[in-house]
Motif scaffolding. Structure first.
Motif, PDB file in Angstrom:
ATOM      1  N   THR A  25       0.830  -1.212   0.000  1.00  0.00           N
ATOM      2  CA  THR A  25       0.000   0.000   0.000  1.00  0.00           C
ATOM      3  C   THR A  25       0.862   1.257   0.000  1.00  0.00           C
ATOM      4  O   THR A  25       0.535   2.254  -0.654  1.00  0.00           O
ATOM      5  CB  THR A  25      -0.935  -0.003   1.214  1.00  0.00           C
ATOM      6  OG1 THR A  25      -1.757  -1.178   1.183  1.00  0.00           O
ATOM      7  CG2 THR A  25      -1.837   1.226   1.224  1.00  0.00           C
ATOM      8  N   ALA A  29       0.762   4.087  -2.799  1.00  0.00           N
ATOM      9  CA  ALA A  29       0.474   5.478  -2.454  1.00  0.00           C
ATOM     10  C   ALA A  29       1.575   6.426  -2.901  1.00  0.00           C
ATOM     11  O   ALA A  29       1.337   7.632  -3.061  1.00  0.00           O
ATOM     12  CB  ALA A  29       0.256   5.606  -0.946  1.00  0.00           C
ATOM     13  N   ILE A  34      -2.005   7.462  -7.821  1.00  0.00           N
ATOM     14  CA  ILE A  34      -2.674   6.700  -6.776  1.00  0.00           C
ATOM     15  C   ILE A  34      -2.729   7.502  -5.485  1.00  0.00           C
ATOM     16  O   ILE A  34      -3.754   7.516  -4.790  1.00  0.00           O
ATOM     17  CB  ILE A  34      -1.949   5.356  -6.550  1.00  0.00           C
ATOM     18  CG1 ILE A  34      -1.963   4.535  -7.832  1.00  0.00           C
ATOM     19  CG2 ILE A  34      -2.599   4.576  -5.416  1.00  0.00           C
ATOM     20  CD1 ILE A  34      -1.139   3.263  -7.757  1.00  0.00           C
ATOM     21  N   LEU A  38      -6.156   8.488  -3.552  1.00  0.00           N
ATOM     22  CA  LEU A  38      -6.389   8.085  -2.170  1.00  0.00           C
ATOM     23  C   LEU A  38      -6.775   9.274  -1.304  1.00  0.00           C
ATOM     24  O   LEU A  38      -7.713   9.203  -0.508  1.00  0.00           O
ATOM     25  CB  LEU A  38      -5.137   7.406  -1.600  1.00  0.00           C
ATOM     26  CG  LEU A  38      -4.841   5.984  -2.062  1.00  0.00           C
ATOM     27  CD1 LEU A  38      -3.486   5.529  -1.539  1.00  0.00           C
ATOM     28  CD2 LEU A  38      -5.922   5.027  -1.600  1.00  0.00           C
ATOM     29  N   SER A  42     -10.479   8.145  -0.822  1.00  0.00           N
ATOM     30  CA  SER A  42     -10.446   6.940  -0.008  1.00  0.00           C
ATOM     31  C   SER A  42     -10.868   7.197   1.429  1.00  0.00           C
ATOM     32  O   SER A  42     -10.698   8.288   1.974  1.00  0.00           O
ATOM     33  CB  SER A  42      -9.031   6.339  -0.008  1.00  0.00           C
ATOM     34  OG  SER A  42      -9.000   5.175   0.778  1.00  0.00           O
ATOM     35  N   PHE A  44      -9.544   5.356   3.872  1.00  0.00           N
ATOM     36  CA  PHE A  44      -8.575   4.589   4.640  1.00  0.00           C
ATOM     37  C   PHE A  44      -8.141   5.301   5.918  1.00  0.00           C
ATOM     38  O   PHE A  44      -7.666   4.662   6.860  1.00  0.00           O
ATOM     39  CB  PHE A  44      -7.347   4.248   3.777  1.00  0.00           C
ATOM     40  CG  PHE A  44      -6.375   5.382   3.576  1.00  0.00           C
ATOM     41  CD1 PHE A  44      -5.243   5.495   4.359  1.00  0.00           C
ATOM     42  CD2 PHE A  44      -6.585   6.337   2.578  1.00  0.00           C
ATOM     43  CE1 PHE A  44      -4.344   6.535   4.162  1.00  0.00           C
ATOM     44  CE2 PHE A  44      -5.695   7.370   2.381  1.00  0.00           C
ATOM     45  CZ  PHE A  44      -4.562   7.476   3.172  1.00  0.00           C
ATOM     46  N   ARG A  51     -12.429  -0.353   5.295  1.00  0.00           N
ATOM     47  CA  ARG A  51     -11.678  -0.436   4.042  1.00  0.00           C
ATOM     48  C   ARG A  51     -10.936  -1.769   3.955  1.00  0.00           C
ATOM     49  O   ARG A  51     -10.887  -2.406   2.892  1.00  0.00           O
ATOM     50  CB  ARG A  51     -10.697   0.741   3.961  1.00  0.00           C
ATOM     51  CG  ARG A  51      -9.689   0.650   2.816  1.00  0.00           C
ATOM     52  CD  ARG A  51     -10.343   0.834   1.463  1.00  0.00           C
ATOM     53  NE  ARG A  51      -9.395   0.614   0.391  1.00  0.00           N
ATOM     54  CZ  ARG A  51      -8.571   1.535  -0.086  1.00  0.00           C
ATOM     55  NH1 ARG A  51      -8.582   2.765   0.422  1.00  0.00           N
ATOM     56  NH2 ARG A  51      -7.742   1.260  -1.070  1.00  0.00           N
ATOM     57  N   THR A  55     -11.575  -4.552   1.024  1.00  0.00           N
ATOM     58  CA  THR A  55     -10.465  -4.940   0.157  1.00  0.00           C
ATOM     59  C   THR A  55     -10.234  -6.444   0.204  1.00  0.00           C
ATOM     60  O   THR A  55     -10.033  -7.092  -0.836  1.00  0.00           O
ATOM     61  CB  THR A  55      -9.184  -4.199   0.576  1.00  0.00           C
ATOM     62  OG1 THR A  55      -9.400  -2.783   0.463  1.00  0.00           O
ATOM     63  CG2 THR A  55      -8.012  -4.591  -0.301  1.00  0.00           C
ATOM     64  N   ALA A 174      -0.017  11.069   0.684  1.00  0.00           N
ATOM     65  CA  ALA A 174      -0.709   9.831   1.049  1.00  0.00           C
ATOM     66  C   ALA A 174       0.272   8.817   1.631  1.00  0.00           C
ATOM     67  O   ALA A 174      -0.030   8.128   2.611  1.00  0.00           O
ATOM     68  CB  ALA A 174      -1.431   9.250  -0.162  1.00  0.00           C
ATOM     69  N   THR A 328     -13.915  10.628   4.278  1.00  0.00           N
ATOM     70  CA  THR A 328     -12.511  10.575   3.866  1.00  0.00           C
ATOM     71  C   THR A 328     -11.564  11.110   4.930  1.00  0.00           C
ATOM     72  O   THR A 328     -10.345  10.974   4.800  1.00  0.00           O
ATOM     73  CB  THR A 328     -12.294  11.371   2.568  1.00  0.00           C
ATOM     74  OG1 THR A 328     -12.679  12.740   2.793  1.00  0.00           O
ATOM     75  CG2 THR A 328     -13.123  10.793   1.432  1.00  0.00           C
TER      76      THR A 328
END
Length: 471
Positions: A25, A29, A34, A38, A42, A44, A51, A55, A174, A328
């Motif tokens: 990850t 990131a 990406i 994110l 995202s 996360f 999350r 996943t 991220a 988020t």
């Protein structure tokens, strides 16, 4: 390629996989596209356990033996990723459907799986490694990915991986959040929400250690390029962690099952799951023991507030904004937050088209209504202060439409009532016994009213709380 007998199936329940996925990850990131996706879309940060469960469920579907399930999941993921496009904070565009980006995600998963075996002293044999690479390429192909963006052979993969690390990866925000902030502020999983002090203590010890282990396991070229710190003893700690996790393979079969662990972590403490009831009962015993200890100590007693045994029935405006609306975790309410709600609901219900788009469109209409009513400074998003100043504006016609559409897509058989099976499909572990039902059904008016009460009245006692608020 998929299902029992595949190399991936042998790895999925390996405890080392948890360390490998954190590492993968971070490498994902660090890719500018990406990383921007994110940050913008995202959950996360605010909802990491949800999350994680989503996943893991997706990977189970994609690598399972059922071809029909794999095709439906691939179509769902493609629809999801097609909605993730925009412009990052650095004004560079990102697109989750970019073939090169999708190939990099799969590449990091494969490389991290190989690395986890090597770091734990059990390197994969060449034939096993080649078979695993073929499986990951098949995974990309099942997603509709273009084969040319992931090299055809293992020998060609390693130069490709090194080139992306050297030329494309960056020290993104991220990536820094995952390494240096996420684990330090990781909320307790739902099933452990009743142990805040214990969780805070464990997190304070484990958070920095996980970060150090992850940094030490990353490619040296990447650490040098991004200026990641060299911590004394981190390499030893990292190797010890991988070795210890690898020893868990000697435990009896069934003791380490990734699916069971993920399900337990995401389980609501109020669910019907017997494991959750056991943990809740243990928490009550610990509270009683603590109360007895306080009675036996000579310290002066502090004023006690009346305790009814039930959770508060209302959120404060700030709590509701943070735990429910700001999906988020960036401190603002905007379209990605509502899209995350639609994504979670559509995923739980396993919606296909056109029902999925109907739900997204209903949330999009609600966002436009909220933006018009609450965005007083015109910056395109709603702050916590703007929200608190105009809370009644939440319950407008568009929110009612969201509730109606949600009822329709939950009511699979179209008989204008939600039975127990349909209800569980939506709420899963959050199936409360205190929800009013009649003859095992849930009428439209009651369902819509419950949803509106949660989203505008901020009641904590509805099943929507574990669905949208828990981490």
């Amino acid at each position: 390629m998929f299902g029992p007998g595949s190399q991936f199936h042998a790895l999925i329940n390996d405890p080392r996989w948890a360390l490998a996925m954190v590492r993968a990850t971070v490498l994902e990131a660090a890719h500018p596209q990406i990383g921007a996706a994110l940050l913008d879309n995202s959950t996360f940060v605010a909802h990491p356990w949800r999350r994680l469960k989503n996943t893991f469920l997706s990977m189970q579907r994609m690598f399972g033996a059922d071809e029909q399930v794999r095709r439906r999941e691939a179509a769902r993921l493609n629809r999801l990723h097609a909605r993730l496009r925009g412009t990052g904070a650095d004004n560079r565009p990102y697109d989750a459907m970019d073939p090169a980006v999708r190939a990099w995600v799969v590449g990091t998963m494969f490389e991290s799986a190989v690395t986890m075996c090597r770091l734990s002293g059990q390197p994969l044999e060449q034939k096993t490694m080649e078979r695993l690479y073929v499986e990951f390429r098949a995974y990309l192909a099942a997603m509709g990915g273009e084969a040319g963006h992931l090299p055809p052979t293992l020998a060609e993969f390693w130069p490709y991986f090194d080139r992306v690390v050297e030329e494309e990866l960056e020290n993104t925000e991220a990536m820094r959040i995952i390494l240096f902030k996420l684990f330090d502020h990781l909320p307790a999983p739902p099933v452990l929400s009743g142990f805040p002090a214990l969780w805070a203590t464990g997190r304070a010890l484990a958070g920095p250690a996980i970060g150090a282990i992850t940094v030490a396991s990353l490619p040296e070229a990447f650490r040098r390029k991004t200026g990641l710190p060299e911590i004394a003893g981190a390499q030893t700690l990292m190797q010890g962690a991988y070795l210890a996790a690898g020893l868990a393979r000697f435990l009896p079969d069934g003791w380490i099952q990734a699916a069971g662990i993920v399900d337990l972590l995401a389980t609501s403490p109020h669910s019907d799951d017997p494991r959750a009831r056991t943990i809740t009962a243990l928490g009550e015993q610990m509270k009683r023991a603590g109360a007895l200890l306080r009675l036996l100590t000579p310290l002066p007693r502090q004023p006690e507030h009346e305790h009814t045994g039930d959770a508060p029935t209302q959120y404060s405006a700030q709590e509701f904004f943070t735990e429910v609306l700001d999906q988020t975790g960036d401190g603002y309410l905007d379209w990605p937050d509502l899209a995350a709600m639609a994504r979670e609901l559509a995923g739980r219900l396993d919606l296909d088209e056109p029902e999925e788009t109907r739900l997204y469109n209903a949330y999009a209409d609600w966002w436009r209504e909220l933006q018009s009513a609450l965005d007083t400074d015109g910056d395109g998003r709603v702050s916590a202060r703007e929200y608190a100043a105009a809370v009644p504006s939440l319950a407008g016609p568009a929110l009612i439409r969201v509730a109606e559409v949600l009822f329709d897509v939950t009511d699979k058989d179209g008989n204008q009532r939600i039975d127990a099976d349909e209800y569980r499909a939506l709420f899963q572990t959050a199936f409360h016994r205190d929800i009013a039902t009649s003859g095992g059904t849930y009428e439209r008016s009651a369902f819509v009213g419950e949803f509106l009460s949660f989203m505008s009245g901020r009641r904590r006692t509805t099943p929507f709380d574990p669905l949208l608020a828990q981490a």
